[in-house]
Write an enzyme that holds these catalytic residues in place. Structure first.
Site, PDB file in Angstrom:
ATOM      1  N   LYS A   1       0.835  -1.210   0.000  1.00 57.27           N
ATOM      2  CA  LYS A   1       0.000   0.000   0.000  1.00 57.27           C
ATOM      3  C   LYS A   1       0.866   1.254   0.000  1.00 57.27           C
ATOM      4  CE  LYS A   1      -2.071  -1.195   3.785  1.00 57.27           C
ATOM      5  NZ  LYS A   1      -1.505  -2.528   3.944  1.00 57.27           N
ATOM      6  N   THR A   2       1.838   1.265   0.907  1.00 60.18           N
ATOM      7  CA  THR A   2       2.701   2.433   0.987  1.00 60.18           C
ATOM      8  C   THR A   2       3.506   2.560  -0.304  1.00 60.18           C
ATOM      9  OG1 THR A   2       2.778   2.137   3.373  1.00 60.18           O
ATOM     10  CG2 THR A   2       4.459   3.546   2.421  1.00 60.18           C
TER      11      THR A   2
ATOM     12  N   ASP B   1      -2.058   7.856   3.614  1.00 60.36           N
ATOM     13  CA  ASP B   1      -1.625   6.500   4.022  1.00 60.36           C
ATOM     14  C   ASP B   1      -2.322   6.164   5.345  1.00 60.36           C
ATOM     15  OD1 ASP B   1      -0.289   4.100   3.968  1.00 60.36           O
ATOM     16  OD2 ASP B   1       1.702   4.902   4.357  1.00 60.36           O
ATOM     17  N   GLU B   2      -2.446   4.897   5.660  1.00 59.92           N
ATOM     18  CA  GLU B   2      -3.031   4.438   6.932  1.00 59.92           C
ATOM     19  C   GLU B   2      -4.404   5.077   7.169  1.00 59.92           C
ATOM     20  OE1 GLU B   2      -1.347   2.200   8.646  1.00 59.92           O
ATOM     21  OE2 GLU B   2       0.798   2.513   8.298  1.00 59.92           O
TER      22      GLU B   2
ATOM     23  N   GLN C   1      -5.963  -3.428  10.320  1.00 55.42           N
ATOM     24  CA  GLN C   1      -4.905  -2.799  11.113  1.00 55.42           C
ATOM     25  C   GLN C   1      -5.371  -1.513  11.793  1.00 55.42           C
ATOM     26  OE1 GLN C   1      -0.785  -2.924   9.452  1.00 55.42           O
ATOM     27  NE2 GLN C   1      -1.837  -3.548   7.603  1.00 55.42           N
TER      28      GLN C   1
ATOM     29  N   ARG D   1       4.633  -7.495  11.033  1.00 50.29           N
ATOM     30  CA  ARG D   1       5.877  -6.723  10.891  1.00 50.29           C
ATOM     31  C   ARG D   1       7.035  -7.647  10.525  1.00 50.29           C
ATOM     32  NH1 ARG D   1       3.895  -3.095   9.255  1.00 50.29           N
ATOM     33  NH2 ARG D   1       2.028  -4.354   9.448  1.00 50.29           N
TER      34      ARG D   1
HETATM   35  N1  LIG Z   1       5.654  -5.461  -6.373  1.00 51.19           N
HETATM   36  C1  LIG Z   1       6.595  -5.570  -5.435  1.00 51.19           C
HETATM   37  N2  LIG Z   1       7.783  -6.097  -5.711  1.00 51.19           N
HETATM   38  C2  LIG Z   1       8.738  -6.231  -4.775  1.00 51.19           C
HETATM   39  N3  LIG Z   1       8.610  -5.835  -3.508  1.00 51.19           N
HETATM   40  C3  LIG Z   1       7.436  -5.282  -3.137  1.00 51.19           C
HETATM   41  C4  LIG Z   1       6.381  -5.122  -4.083  1.00 51.19           C
HETATM   42  N4  LIG Z   1       5.357  -4.549  -3.433  1.00 51.19           N
HETATM   43  C5  LIG Z   1       5.745  -4.355  -2.156  1.00 51.19           C
HETATM   44  N5  LIG Z   1       7.013  -4.787  -1.970  1.00 51.19           N
HETATM   45  C6  LIG Z   1       7.778  -4.755  -0.714  1.00 51.19           C
HETATM   46  O1  LIG Z   1       6.994  -5.361   0.304  1.00 51.19           O
HETATM   47  C7  LIG Z   1       7.155  -4.698   1.540  1.00 51.19           C
HETATM   48  C8  LIG Z   1       5.831  -4.212   2.059  1.00 51.19           C
HETATM   49  O2  LIG Z   1       5.354  -3.135   1.265  1.00 51.19           O
HETATM   50  P1  LIG Z   1       4.631  -1.889   1.916  1.00 51.19           P
HETATM   51  O3  LIG Z   1       5.336  -1.452   3.118  1.00 51.19           O
HETATM   52  O4  LIG Z   1       4.345  -0.903   0.849  1.00 51.19           O
HETATM   53  O5  LIG Z   1       3.284  -2.617   2.335  1.00 51.19           O
HETATM   54  P2  LIG Z   1       2.053  -2.014   3.117  1.00 51.19           P
HETATM   55  O6  LIG Z   1       0.855  -2.594   2.496  1.00 51.19           O
HETATM   56  O7  LIG Z   1       2.141  -0.539   3.159  1.00 51.19           O
HETATM   57  O8  LIG Z   1       2.282  -2.645   4.550  1.00 51.19           O
HETATM   58  P3  LIG Z   1       1.626  -2.194   5.944  1.00 51.19           P
HETATM   59  O9  LIG Z   1       0.233  -2.715   5.912  1.00 51.19           O
HETATM   60  O10 LIG Z   1       2.423  -2.880   6.971  1.00 51.19           O
HETATM   61  O11 LIG Z   1       1.682  -0.702   6.000  1.00 51.19           O
HETATM   62  C9  LIG Z   1       8.133  -3.583   1.299  1.00 51.19           C
HETATM   63  O12 LIG Z   1       9.424  -4.019   1.636  1.00 51.19           O
HETATM   64  C10 LIG Z   1       7.992  -3.353  -0.190  1.00 51.19           C
HETATM   65  O13 LIG Z   1       9.157  -2.760  -0.733  1.00 51.19           O
HETATM   66 MG   LIG Z   2       2.249   0.795   4.782  1.00 48.88          MG
END
Ligand SMILES: Nc1ncnc2c1ncn2[C@@H]1O[C@H](COP(=O)(O)OP(=O)(O)OP(=O)(O)O)[C@@H](O)[C@H]1O
Ligand SMILES: [Mg+2]
Length: 789
Positions: free
Chosen positions: A35-36, A227-228, A258, A619
């Site tokens: 997402k981030t 975000d969030e 979350q 995490r």
């Molecule tokens: N398409 C992709 N290819 C490779 N790595 C990825 C890809 N998408 C996400 N990642 C990696 O996966 C991890 C999680 O991504 P991110 O932090 O954006 O997830 P999130 O959904 O925001 O998580 P959270 O819910 O904990 O906030 C990060 O290390 C990110 O770089």
């Molecule tokens: Mg995130």
């Protein structure tokens, strides 16, 4: 135009979410699914399509997250564009707008931001003045009611007319609640101060009551990203709506599983309502987790399945299957900490991990103590996030109170804090008289001492002399404020106020720690001035600019300052949101701790606790350890503990149980129904949200840093120590041989040639062309360089 090759770093669904820019969009996705990353890439994409960076507003949960995102975008499309983006937390972005628009709301632009402690102290004063019983009107819970009301946009007048609230207060023997609320707001205004909640409610009011102002910002922020989103509250959502209702270019990302800030008014329904508010919005789902092993993802899924309120998702991982999660039982909290230390050492040995690959996550700050102790003993470096933040320590608050008075002399909380610190013979009676007159006259305490006759202040002549000396002292600093940089004035204030004489009086252990903190503060002011100079922001190096930066530090963000140091992170689950670590230890998995004792009276609260554990597990990238102790030292005695009910929610096939002195499961095989029966015990005796909040508050005893590691003062700090201990006399630059055309070597920028020297003494500036770092302007007095030829 830039090439958008970087879109190849995304999977199909992420890419679709990034490229959709025609209308509002919502990305709902499980933890670690990117997402981030989508937000980051979407901003880069918008920039690549020609959108101007100042037209993009990105709201993140912490300032740290904003900085990381900026860096990432910088790497994709160049730092020139990235650094012009509007990015930060709701509080930081909108406090900047409020300063610009302060006059419209009847505030001065230099308003003080009251932190939680200031707010409570003001509530306490009001309770006392109204002669109410502070055992019934507990300042912390009164303040959290005020906060809740504000976050629901219920202002004092409306509060007094809302029957349900008034009746609830009466039932709880607090009929004066609405009068306290209204007095509190008046006093903040009188002090030209806003509390944290006001930063949001006043922004809302600003946009609501002044459509021209709203349109100005709605026009500036042509694309808004959040975000969030699951942790935004009603006011935050309304502000997003105010700014975007014309263009509807909004992208929010979040995960309902979350949502962990309901106790602060965050509303999980935000996500569910998004589609209703932003009509025509397009929803994207991401289901592939890139962060964790398959087993970690499956374990997290098996846990969260027990919550009723959720949007169904099928999160999966294509990473390695990984190991099972390890559940470890300890006899005591001490042993629990040892187990964690041993595992860290073992993994470092066997898998060649660094210390910063590990995080220890706990439910409340007070749990950090046993881990700190154990790690210190065995020499594992760690850093603590949260706890009592640096800016909450007494000696720092005292100095900052001086700064606040100098910038905004109407600040009541700062006034009361320093009028007799260091002791100058102005007693409580005098202060009470001043406060009484201020209240009658409808002015600040400062105005009363500026015109004592006009307001009828009558105190003994000797006392009057002391009050006047205090006024002169502050006036003297105020005069210098316009011309001095923050650091020079800081040193002067510490010296002339008598603070350095007080703190450097002796070498008792408490004083040594206060000295170190004071030096750290002065050091951070020096760095602040230096970095602003380097950025070419010479006009923004004053005390008021420094204060603007520090007053937005929140407990969640504060850490020991060493960003990239190789240390184990100790933090609450709340502060770990959005982060990731190869190995995570989730500790204290016991009934009454996790889930917290204060959350057991309703299914709703228990579900929030379960989401909190979901956040914790997700995490972890490779290893996840869950620990609990059978006995624990709490409330001054040994308590027997039962394992957390949540452990039963996790699919046992994904758990490897390692029991103290045996290998049996701690309880029977998983049953899918959780035991809510137990909760009834607490039903009538406990929780309101405020108590829950109080439990989360850091406790003083907890925040200690590892002495050998924390003591990392650079040479400039040692110089400060000498400065401060000599009564604050500022060392003048000793860069002999400095002249235009000479070569220097700078600690950070390396070798460079001095092109120009301007100003004298304190204010001498050098313009230097560095070989590898470009052109910089330096304040010579900081002298982090030597002349080499
Ligand atoms: N398409 C992709 N290819 C490779 N790595 C990825 C890809 N998408 C996400 N990642 C990696 O996966 C991890 C999680 O991504 P991110 O932090 O954006 O997830 P999130 O959904 O925001 O998580 P959270 O819910 O904990 O906030 C990060 O290390 C990110 O770089
Ligand atoms: Mg995130």
């Amino acid at each position: 135009m830039y090439t958008v090759d970087f879109l190849n770093d995304l999977n199909e669904s992420q890419r679709k979410a990034v490229e959709y820019c025609d209308g509002p969009s919502l990305v709902i996705a499980g933890a670690g699914s990117g997402k981030t990353r989508v937000l980051t890439y979407k901003i880069a994409y918008l920039l690549s399509q020609g959108m101007k960076p100042w037209n993009i507003l990105a709201l993140t949960f912490t300032n740290k997250a904003a900085n990381e995102m900026k860096e990432r975008i910088g790497a994709l499309v160049g730092t020139d564009l990235a650094c012009r983006l509007n990015m930060g937390t709701f509080h930081s972005v909108f406090s900047r707008i409020l300063r610009v628009e302060a006059a419209t709301l009847g505030y001065e632009p230099n308003f003080t931001i009251y932190d939680e402690a200031d707010s409570r102290s003001l509530v306490k004063t009001i309770i006392k003045e109204m002669q109410l019983d502070d055992k019934i009107y507990k300042p912390a819970s009164v303040h959290s009611r005020i906060s809740m009301a504000k976050n629901h946009l219920v202002m004092p007048a409306e509060y007094a007319l809302t029957r349900s609230l008034v009746e609830r207060d009466r039932e709880q023997r607090m009929p004066a609640m609405s009068s306290i609320y209204s007095a509190y707001c008046e006093r903040c205004r009188m002090a030209n101060a806003m509390d944290f909640d006001d930063l949001l409610t006043n922004t809302f009011a600003l946009f609501n009551e002044h459509d021209d102002v709203r349109l100005k910002y709605a026009d500036r922020f042509k694309y808004i990203l959040v975000d969030e989103y699951q942790d935004t509250n009603a006011v935050q959502q309304k502000i997003v709506w105010q700014l975007s209702k014309e263009h509807l270019r909004v992208c929010a990302v979040g995960d309902d599983a979350q949502s962990i800030y309901a106790f602060r008014g965050a509303n999980i329904d935000n996500i569910l309502d998004f589609e209703k508010i932003f009509t025509g919005s397009c929803t994207f789902k991401l289901e592939q987790n890139y962060r964790s092993t398959q087993r970690i993802v499956q374990a997290a899924n098996s846990l969260i399945r027990h919550n009723e309120r959720q949007i169904p998702k099928d999160v999966f991982s294509r990473n390695d299957e990984g190991e099972r999660l390890v559940l470890k039982e300890a006899y005591s909290d001490k042993e629990e900490a040892l187990i964690v230390c041993n595992e860290i050492r073992r993994l470092r040995r066997e898998e060649h991990c660094e210390y910063n690959d590990f995080a220890v996550l706990y439910r409340t700050n007070s749990q950090s103590r046993s881990f700190e102790e154990a790690m210190r003993k065995v020499g594992i470096p760690y850093k603590i996030y949260g706890g009592l933040s640096f800016y909450q320590r007494k000696e720092i608050k005292d100095v900052i109170a001086y700064f606040r008075m100098v910038v905004n002399p109407d600040d009541e909380e700062a006034f009361k804090r320093i009028i007799n610190y260091p002791k100058r013979g102005i007693g409580d009676t005098t202060v009470a008289k001043i406060a009484g007159l201020a209240s009658v006259g409808g002015v600040s305490l400062w105005r009363v001492i500026c015109e004592p006759d006009a307001y009828g202040l009558s105190v003994a002549k000797a006392t009057m002399g002391k009050v006047d000396a205090f006024r002169q002292l502050i006036l003297g600093f105020m005069e210098k404020c316009a011309t001095s940089d923050a650091y020079s004035l800081g040193v002067e204030i510490v010296k002339s106020s008598g603070i350095s004489a007080d703190i450097y009086a002796d070498k008792s252990p408490e004083n040594v720690s206060r000295q170190e903190n004071l030096e750290e503060l002065l050091g951070s002011m020096q760095e602040f001035v230096e970095s602003r100079m380097e950025e070419g922001r010479e006009t923004e190096i004053g005390l008021s600019e420094f204060l603007k930066e520090v007053s937005l530090q929140t407990d969640i963000e504060s850490d020991s300052g060493e960003e990239d140091a190789r240390r184990v992170s100790l933090m609450t689950v709340h502060s770990a949101k959005g982060l990731e670590f190869p190995t995570v230890f989730i500790v204290g998995l016991e009934e009454n701790i996790f889930p917290s004792m204060l959350s057991m009276n309703s299914r709703r609260e228990l579900e929030e606790e379960r989401r909190l554990l979901y956040v914790a597990i997700t995490r972890a990238e490779r290893h996840c350890f869950l620990t609990y102790a059978k006995s624990r030292f709490r409330y001054g005695r040994m308590e027997m503990e039962a394992p957390s009910r949540f452990l039963r929610d996790i699919n046992p096939d994904l758990l490897k149980v390692d029991k103290a002195g045996g290998s049996m499961l701690p309880f029977g095989k998983s049953s899918l129904s959780s035991d809510y029966g137990r909760a009834n015990r607490w039903q009538n005796s406990r929780p309101v949200a405020s108590q829950f909040k109080a439990d989360l508050k850091p406790r003083e005893a907890v925040h200690r840093e590892d002495p050998p590691i924390a003591n990392t003062f650079s040479p400039s700090f040692k110089r400060l120590r000498a400065v401060a201990s000599s009564g604050g006399k500022h060392a003048s630059p000793s860069v002999s041989g400095l002249s235009e055309g000479c070569m220097i070597e700078h600690e950070r920028f390396g070798i460079g040639k001095v092109i120009r020297l301007e100003g004298n003494g304190e204010n001498m500036k050098a313009t230097v062309q560095f070989e590898n770092a470009g052109q910089k302007q330096l304040l010579v007095k900081f002298a982090r360089f030597k002349v080499i030829g």
